[in-house]
Write a protein that holds these residues in place. Structure first.
Motif, mmCIF file in Angstrom:
data_model
loop_
_atom_site.group_PDB
_atom_site.id
_atom_site.type_symbol
_atom_site.label_atom_id
_atom_site.label_comp_id
_atom_site.label_asym_id
_atom_site.label_seq_id
_atom_site.Cartn_x
_atom_site.Cartn_y
_atom_site.Cartn_z
ATOM 1 N N ASP A 1 -1.520 15.369 13.016
ATOM 2 C CA ASP A 1 -1.189 13.950 12.962
ATOM 3 C C ASP A 1 -0.404 13.677 11.685
ATOM 4 O OD1 ASP A 1 -1.028 11.277 13.622
ATOM 5 O OD2 ASP A 1 -3.152 10.864 13.377
ATOM 6 N N THR A 2 0.236 12.520 11.644
ATOM 7 C CA THR A 2 0.887 12.021 10.441
ATOM 8 C C THR A 2 0.533 10.547 10.289
ATOM 9 O OG1 THR A 2 2.920 11.423 11.614
ATOM 10 C CG2 THR A 2 2.849 13.611 10.582
ATOM 11 N N ILE A 3 0.410 10.129 9.064
ATOM 12 C CA ILE A 3 0.195 8.719 8.743
ATOM 13 C C ILE A 3 1.178 8.364 7.633
ATOM 14 C CG2 ILE A 3 -1.402 6.990 7.779
ATOM 15 C CD1 ILE A 3 -2.257 7.873 10.551
ATOM 16 N N ASP A 4 1.905 7.281 7.822
ATOM 17 C CA ASP A 4 2.826 6.793 6.800
ATOM 18 C C ASP A 4 2.109 5.789 5.904
ATOM 19 O OD1 ASP A 4 4.994 8.299 7.688
ATOM 20 O OD2 ASP A 4 5.607 6.767 9.113
ATOM 21 N N TRP A 5 2.370 5.900 4.615
ATOM 22 C CA TRP A 5 1.768 5.025 3.610
ATOM 23 C C TRP A 5 2.864 4.320 2.830
ATOM 24 C CZ3 TRP A 5 -3.554 4.712 2.985
ATOM 25 C CH2 TRP A 5 -4.307 5.659 3.674
ATOM 26 N N THR A 6 2.642 3.069 2.495
ATOM 27 C CA THR A 6 3.490 2.359 1.545
ATOM 28 C C THR A 6 2.667 2.195 0.279
ATOM 29 O OG1 THR A 6 2.780 0.192 2.364
ATOM 30 C CG2 THR A 6 4.796 1.120 3.311
ATOM 31 N N PHE A 7 3.346 2.026 -0.835
ATOM 32 C CA PHE A 7 2.611 1.835 -2.081
ATOM 33 C C PHE A 7 3.313 0.846 -2.986
ATOM 34 C CE2 PHE A 7 5.375 5.475 -2.960
ATOM 35 C CZ PHE A 7 5.947 5.122 -4.172
ATOM 36 N N LYS A 8 2.502 0.281 -3.881
ATOM 37 C CA LYS A 8 2.972 -0.594 -4.944
ATOM 38 C C LYS A 8 2.291 -0.152 -6.222
ATOM 39 C CE LYS A 8 2.300 -4.480 -2.202
ATOM 40 N NZ LYS A 8 1.921 -5.865 -2.042
ATOM 41 N N ILE A 9 3.006 -0.234 -7.314
ATOM 42 C CA ILE A 9 2.425 0.044 -8.612
ATOM 43 C C ILE A 9 2.202 -1.286 -9.299
ATOM 44 C CG2 ILE A 9 2.783 1.120 -10.857
ATOM 45 C CD1 ILE A 9 4.695 3.103 -9.349
ATOM 46 N N ILE A 10 0.950 -1.575 -9.572
ATOM 47 C CA ILE A 10 0.586 -2.816 -10.248
ATOM 48 C C ILE A 10 -0.299 -2.441 -11.433
ATOM 49 C CG2 ILE A 10 -0.610 -5.023 -10.036
ATOM 50 C CD1 ILE A 10 0.202 -5.014 -7.075
ATOM 51 N N ASN A 11 0.182 -2.790 -12.631
ATOM 52 C CA ASN A 11 -0.479 -2.396 -13.876
ATOM 53 C C ASN A 11 -0.610 -0.878 -13.876
ATOM 54 O OD1 ASN A 11 -0.654 -5.087 -14.769
ATOM 55 N ND2 ASN A 11 -2.510 -5.381 -13.584
ATOM 56 N N GLN A 12 -1.801 -0.338 -13.992
ATOM 57 C CA GLN A 12 -1.978 1.109 -13.988
ATOM 58 C C GLN A 12 -2.628 1.575 -12.699
ATOM 59 O OE1 GLN A 12 -3.166 1.275 -18.541
ATOM 60 N NE2 GLN A 12 -3.134 3.299 -17.602
ATOM 61 N N THR A 13 -2.308 0.876 -11.617
ATOM 62 C CA THR A 13 -2.919 1.179 -10.321
ATOM 63 C C THR A 13 -1.849 1.415 -9.264
ATOM 64 O OG1 THR A 13 -4.800 -0.234 -10.889
ATOM 65 C CG2 THR A 13 -4.520 0.316 -8.576
ATOM 66 N N THR B 1 8.855 0.366 -8.495
ATOM 67 C CA THR B 1 7.425 0.027 -8.447
ATOM 68 C C THR B 1 6.861 0.013 -7.030
ATOM 69 O OG1 THR B 1 7.874 -2.353 -8.354
ATOM 70 C CG2 THR B 1 7.586 -1.372 -10.542
ATOM 71 N N SER B 2 7.624 0.495 -6.073
ATOM 72 C CA SER B 2 7.132 0.540 -4.699
ATOM 73 C C SER B 2 7.836 1.676 -3.962
ATOM 74 C CB SER B 2 7.367 -0.797 -3.978
ATOM 75 O OG SER B 2 8.753 -1.054 -3.862
ATOM 76 N N GLY B 3 7.270 2.034 -2.827
ATOM 77 C CA GLY B 3 7.875 3.096 -2.039
ATOM 78 C C GLY B 3 7.015 3.471 -0.862
ATOM 79 N N ARG B 4 7.231 4.695 -0.361
ATOM 80 C CA ARG B 4 6.478 5.146 0.811
ATOM 81 C C ARG B 4 6.445 6.668 0.854
ATOM 82 N NH1 ARG B 4 11.536 3.635 2.499
ATOM 83 N NH2 ARG B 4 12.630 5.111 3.829
ATOM 84 N N PHE B 5 5.526 7.192 1.642
ATOM 85 C CA PHE B 5 5.438 8.629 1.892
ATOM 86 C C PHE B 5 4.645 8.853 3.164
ATOM 87 C CE2 PHE B 5 1.766 7.651 -0.703
ATOM 88 C CZ PHE B 5 0.736 8.396 -0.156
ATOM 89 N N ARG B 6 4.680 10.082 3.636
ATOM 90 C CA ARG B 6 3.961 10.457 4.858
ATOM 91 C C ARG B 6 2.959 11.548 4.516
ATOM 92 N NH1 ARG B 6 7.672 11.431 9.651
ATOM 93 N NH2 ARG B 6 7.190 9.231 9.864
ATOM 94 N N CYS B 7 1.777 11.446 5.101
ATOM 95 C CA CYS B 7 0.783 12.518 5.027
ATOM 96 C C CYS B 7 0.767 13.242 6.363
ATOM 97 C CB CYS B 7 -0.616 11.961 4.755
ATOM 98 S SG CYS B 7 -0.894 11.492 3.061
#
Length: 126
Positions: free
Chosen positions: A98-110, A73-79
Motif C-alpha cells: 500500500d501507499t499513503i500520501d502525507w502532507t506536512f506543515k512546519i509550525i515552530n519546532q513541530t 514550511t510545507s510539503g508532501r511525501f508518500r509512504c
C-alpha cells in the motif's frame, strides 16, 4: 478520517531544511531514525487498515516523492509499506502493499503531518 501526527524537530534541522542546506528526503530520513517516531508512523499506517480484519501489522515503510514547497514550511511525501495480516480462525497469513500520501506543515519546532482521507463506501453503493 485522515491520520494526524506531530513530531518535534530540532531547531537546527528545521533551519537547515528551510534554508535549503538539507533536502527534504534527507530531513525525513533523519527524522525517522528515531525508533519512537518510526514506530509512531508504522502505527499510523497500520491504522488505515484497522477495519480490514486479519490483525493488520506494519513494521516498516519507505519514504518516496518528498517535496518541500517553495514557502519552505510545507510539503508532501508518500509512504510505501507492506501490511501483514494474520487471520487467527483460519490460521492464514497474507501480505499486501500500500501507499499513503502525507502532507506536512512546519509550525515552530513541530512537523505536523496529515495523511490521506480514508475512502469509505456509502451504504447506498450496495
Amino acid at each position: 478520517m485522515a491520520e494526524k501526527l506531530e513530531f518535534s524537530c530540532s531547531q537546527d534541522d528545521l533551519r537547515n531544511l528551510i534554508n535549503g542546506k538539507i533536502l527534504i528526503a534527507d530531513f525525513l530520513s533523519n527524522l525517522f531514525t528515531d525508533p519512537a517516531k518510526y514506530a509512531q508512523m508504522c502505527a499510523a499506517l497500520q491504522s488505515y487498515h484497522r477495519n480490514d480484519g486479519g490483525s493488520p501489522e506494519v513494521h516498516s515503510f519507505d519514504v518516496e516523492n518528498a517535496i518541500l514547497n517553495p514557502d519552505g514550511t510545507s510539503g508532501r511525501f508518500r509512504c510505501r509499506f507492506r501490511v501483514k495480516y494474520h487471520y487467527t480462525c483460519s490460521d492464514v497469513h497474507n501480505t499486501a502493499g500500500d501507499t499513503i500520501d502525507w502532507t506536512f506543515k512546519i509550525i515552530n519546532q513541530t512537523l505536523q503531518l496529515t495523511g490521506e482521507d480514508v475512502l469509505e463506501r456509502d451504504g447506498d453503493e450496495f
